[in-house]
Design a protein around this motif. Structure first.
Motif, PDB file in Angstrom:
ATOM      1  N   LEU A 107       0.726  -1.088   0.003  1.00 24.24           N
ATOM      2  CA  LEU A 107       0.527   0.326  -0.103  1.00 24.24           C
ATOM      3  C   LEU A 107       1.365   1.289   0.274  1.00 24.24           C
ATOM      4  CD1 LEU A 107      -2.414   1.297   0.197  1.00 24.24           C
ATOM      5  CD2 LEU A 107      -2.609   0.558   2.541  1.00 24.24           C
ATOM      6  N   SER A 108       2.360   1.477   0.797  1.00 21.54           N
ATOM      7  CA  SER A 108       2.924   2.243   0.835  1.00 21.54           C
ATOM      8  C   SER A 108       3.580   2.567  -0.734  1.00 21.54           C
ATOM      9  CB  SER A 108       3.528   2.111   1.924  1.00 21.54           C
ATOM     10  OG  SER A 108       3.860   2.419   2.591  1.00 21.54           O
ATOM     11  N   GLY A 109       4.245   1.276  -1.226  1.00 20.40           N
ATOM     12  CA  GLY A 109       4.601   1.496  -2.157  1.00 20.40           C
ATOM     13  C   GLY A 109       3.189   2.067  -3.688  1.00 20.40           C
ATOM     14  N   ILE A 110       2.258   1.618  -3.566  1.00 19.49           N
ATOM     15  CA  ILE A 110       0.862   2.219  -4.449  1.00 19.49           C
ATOM     16  C   ILE A 110       1.042   3.951  -3.883  1.00 19.49           C
ATOM     17  CG2 ILE A 110      -1.447   2.173  -4.640  1.00 19.49           C
ATOM     18  CD1 ILE A 110      -0.957  -0.501  -4.547  1.00 19.49           C
ATOM     19  N   ILE A 111       0.696   4.330  -2.573  1.00 26.78           N
ATOM     20  CA  ILE A 111       0.858   5.520  -1.898  1.00 26.78           C
ATOM     21  C   ILE A 111       1.951   6.496  -2.959  1.00 26.78           C
ATOM     22  CG2 ILE A 111       0.664   7.331  -0.396  1.00 26.78           C
ATOM     23  CD1 ILE A 111      -0.927   4.919   1.033  1.00 26.78           C
ATOM     24  N   TYR A 112       2.699   6.106  -3.061  1.00 24.40           N
ATOM     25  CA  TYR A 112       4.508   6.929  -3.315  1.00 24.40           C
ATOM     26  C   TYR A 112       4.044   6.535  -4.586  1.00 24.40           C
ATOM     27  CZ  TYR A 112       9.011   7.060  -4.732  1.00 24.40           C
ATOM     28  OH  TYR A 112      10.148   8.053  -5.434  1.00 24.40           O
ATOM     29  N   SER A 113       3.729   5.810  -5.493  1.00 23.49           N
ATOM     30  CA  SER A 113       3.314   5.709  -6.764  1.00 23.49           C
ATOM     31  C   SER A 113       2.872   6.722  -7.224  1.00 23.49           C
ATOM     32  CB  SER A 113       3.839   4.453  -7.168  1.00 23.49           C
ATOM     33  OG  SER A 113       4.433   3.135  -7.054  1.00 23.49           O
ATOM     34  N   TYR A 114       1.450   6.389  -6.836  1.00 17.73           N
ATOM     35  CA  TYR A 114       0.022   7.705  -7.015  1.00 17.73           C
ATOM     36  C   TYR A 114       0.999   8.912  -7.567  1.00 17.73           C
ATOM     37  CZ  TYR A 114      -2.822   4.714  -9.731  1.00 17.73           C
ATOM     38  OH  TYR A 114      -2.934   3.986 -10.974  1.00 17.73           O
ATOM     39  N   THR A 115       1.482   8.905  -5.798  1.00 13.86           N
ATOM     40  CA  THR A 115       2.338  10.744  -5.695  1.00 13.86           C
ATOM     41  C   THR A 115       3.168  11.135  -7.048  1.00 13.86           C
ATOM     42  OG1 THR A 115       2.775   9.982  -3.198  1.00 13.86           O
ATOM     43  CG2 THR A 115       3.444  12.468  -3.775  1.00 13.86           C
ATOM     44  N   ARG A 116       3.888  10.529  -7.059  1.00 11.60           N
ATOM     45  CA  ARG A 116       5.027  10.923  -8.471  1.00 11.60           C
ATOM     46  C   ARG A 116       4.244  10.709  -9.696  1.00 11.60           C
ATOM     47  NH1 ARG A 116       9.918   8.551  -8.944  1.00 11.60           N
ATOM     48  NH2 ARG A 116      10.102   9.807 -10.582  1.00 11.60           N
ATOM     49  N   ILE A 117       3.412   9.940  -9.730  1.00  4.32           N
ATOM     50  CA  ILE A 117       2.360  10.467 -10.669  1.00  4.32           C
ATOM     51  C   ILE A 117       1.447  11.184 -10.961  1.00  4.32           C
ATOM     52  CG2 ILE A 117      -0.114   9.596 -11.840  1.00  4.32           C
ATOM     53  CD1 ILE A 117       1.505   6.397 -11.155  1.00  4.32           C
ATOM     54  N   ILE A 118       1.042  11.586  -9.979  1.00  5.36           N
ATOM     55  CA  ILE A 118       0.509  12.951 -10.103  1.00  5.36           C
ATOM     56  C   ILE A 118       1.206  13.920  -9.801  1.00  5.36           C
ATOM     57  CG2 ILE A 118      -1.445  14.415  -8.673  1.00  5.36           C
ATOM     58  CD1 ILE A 118      -3.048  11.973  -7.173  1.00  5.36           C
ATOM     59  N   SER A 119       2.273  14.251  -9.017  1.00  2.00           N
ATOM     60  CA  SER A 119       3.248  15.365  -9.781  1.00  2.00           C
ATOM     61  C   SER A 119       3.518  15.666 -10.826  1.00  2.00           C
ATOM     62  CB  SER A 119       4.054  15.059  -8.763  1.00  2.00           C
ATOM     63  OG  SER A 119       5.080  16.160  -8.672  1.00  2.00           O
ATOM     64  N   SER A 120       4.155  14.401 -11.659  1.00  2.00           N
ATOM     65  CA  SER A 120       4.134  14.236 -13.577  1.00  2.00           C
ATOM     66  C   SER A 120       3.041  15.119 -13.774  1.00  2.00           C
ATOM     67  CB  SER A 120       4.511  13.413 -13.392  1.00  2.00           C
ATOM     68  OG  SER A 120       5.069  12.585 -14.781  1.00  2.00           O
ATOM     69  N   ILE A 121       1.874  14.843 -13.725  1.00  2.00           N
ATOM     70  CA  ILE A 121       0.382  15.037 -14.249  1.00  2.00           C
ATOM     71  C   ILE A 121       0.382  16.770 -14.226  1.00  2.00           C
ATOM     72  CG2 ILE A 121      -1.840  15.103 -14.416  1.00  2.00           C
ATOM     73  CD1 ILE A 121      -1.048  12.047 -14.064  1.00  2.00           C
ATOM     74  N   LEU A 122       0.884  16.630 -12.898  1.00  2.00           N
ATOM     75  CA  LEU A 122       0.482  18.575 -12.375  1.00  2.00           C
ATOM     76  C   LEU A 122       1.151  19.357 -13.587  1.00  2.00           C
ATOM     77  CD1 LEU A 122      -0.497  18.555  -9.279  1.00  2.00           C
ATOM     78  CD2 LEU A 122      -2.218  18.583 -11.327  1.00  2.00           C
ATOM     79  N   ARG A 123       2.635  18.625 -13.907  1.00  2.00           N
ATOM     80  CA  ARG A 123       3.353  20.053 -14.603  1.00  2.00           C
ATOM     81  C   ARG A 123       3.384  19.695 -16.162  1.00  2.00           C
ATOM     82  NH1 ARG A 123       7.305  17.048 -11.012  1.00  2.00           N
ATOM     83  NH2 ARG A 123       7.654  15.641 -12.740  1.00  2.00           N
ATOM     84  N   VAL A 124       2.328  18.873 -16.402  1.00  2.00           N
ATOM     85  CA  VAL A 124       1.826  18.498 -18.477  1.00  2.00           C
ATOM     86  C   VAL A 124       0.898  19.826 -18.804  1.00  2.00           C
ATOM     87  CG1 VAL A 124       0.607  17.176 -19.680  1.00  2.00           C
ATOM     88  CG2 VAL A 124       2.186  16.475 -18.287  1.00  2.00           C
TER      89      VAL A 124
END
Length: 309
Positions: free
Chosen positions: A211-228
């Protein structure tokens, strides 16, 4: 009561949801329908991934493994429940109980680990799109699936060894639709302190780390998407993760509901209903979530239908 050896217990009575024959007949039809829908939906996804060469990429390879796990997960519990509803014989043998517990823990852990692997796959696809095929090569994909299965198998064997050492008082009744680990621990006449410590420790690792791995992955994903900068790019990126995120919320949400119902509520029927959501409803909804939100899956299924027609 004097405890007796677990090997001397021939079967465990199951309290189930109700003793009303008419309600049991209704539940038989309901569970059978849900089981068939789950089988059909997940097998169609597996068929689509196998038959369409466009889907031979890591994302869909992991998805087909998740569908296979869902089929196995629901098959572990539902057929026995259907037999008990039909025959009105609400019991399970000692060997059957241990076998069910072993496979239940195997596929529950495997589903959690596969969802984590899929989150990592989405992280690489969105944060490192140019290196996606290099990073997520076939060797790494196979290794991730193999590691997930190996860890799940070790977890299930450990649970089997722990439960096989317990002793039970005579005439114990399991207040559930099937054998569940926490219920058996509560009914045991043995000292279960070590068992509870091990179960919480294993649960913290195999539940908390993924679950921590999933939360970390989506934190990185959302951060990357917001920069688009492009709104279309943001929508496309979010749409590729929407199905997986929905399945993660459904799986962990119902799992948390099972845990809370077993610790907070004293009603065995509420706990049984929560477990039904976890073991029956979740595997049934997963293929709908992926197929209805995924154009590639729908196109592959449509091509299969056209070829058959």
């Amino acid at each position: 009561m004097k405890p007796q050896n677990l090997t001397g217990v021939s079967e465990f009575p199951l309290l189930g949801l109700s003793d009303d024959p008419d309600l049991q007949l209704f539940l038989f039809g309901l569970f059978l329908s849900m089981y068939l829908v789950s089988l059909l939906g997940n097998l169609l996804i597996i068929l689509a991934v196998i038959s369409d060469s466009h889907l031979h990429i890591p994302m869909y390879i992991f998805l087909s493994n998740l569908s296979l796990t869902d089929v196995s997960f629901s098959t572990t519990t539902i057929p026995k429940m259907l037999v008990n509803f039909q025959t009105h014989n609400k019991s399970i043998t000692y060997a059957g109980c241990l076998t069910l517990l072993t496979f239940f823990s195997l596929f529950a852990c495997l589903e959690s680990l596969l969802l984590t692997v899929m989150a990592y796959d989405r992280l690489v696809a969105i944060c490192h799109p140019l290196h996606y095929l290099v990073i997520m090569n076939p060797r790494l994909c196979g290794l991730l699936v193999l590691m997930s299965f190996s860890i799940s198998l070790l977890n299930s064997l450990l649970h089997y060894l722990m439960m096989s050492q317990l002793t039970f008082c005579a005439d114990v009744e399991i207040p559930h639709l099937f054998c569940e680990l926490s219920q058996l621990l509560n009914l045991s006449c043995s000292d279960t302190f070590i068992n509870n410590i091990l179960i919480y420790f294993i649960g913290a690792i195999l539940g908390g780390v993924p679950l921590s791995g999933i939360i970390y992955s989506y934190t990185r994903i959302i951060s990357s998407i917001l920069r688009v900068s492009s709104s279309d790019g943001k929508y496309k990126a979010f749409s590729t993760c929407g199905s997986h995120l929905s399945v993660v919320c459904l799986f962990y949400g119902t799992g948390l509901g099972v845990y809370l119902s077993s610790t907070v509520s004293s009603s065995h029927r509420k706990g049984a209903v929560a477990s039904v959501m976890y073991t029956v409803v979740t595997p049934m909804l997963n293929p709908f979530i992926y197929s209805l939100r995924n154009k590639d899956i729908k196109s592959a299924l449509w091509r299969i239908i056209i070829r058959k027609a």
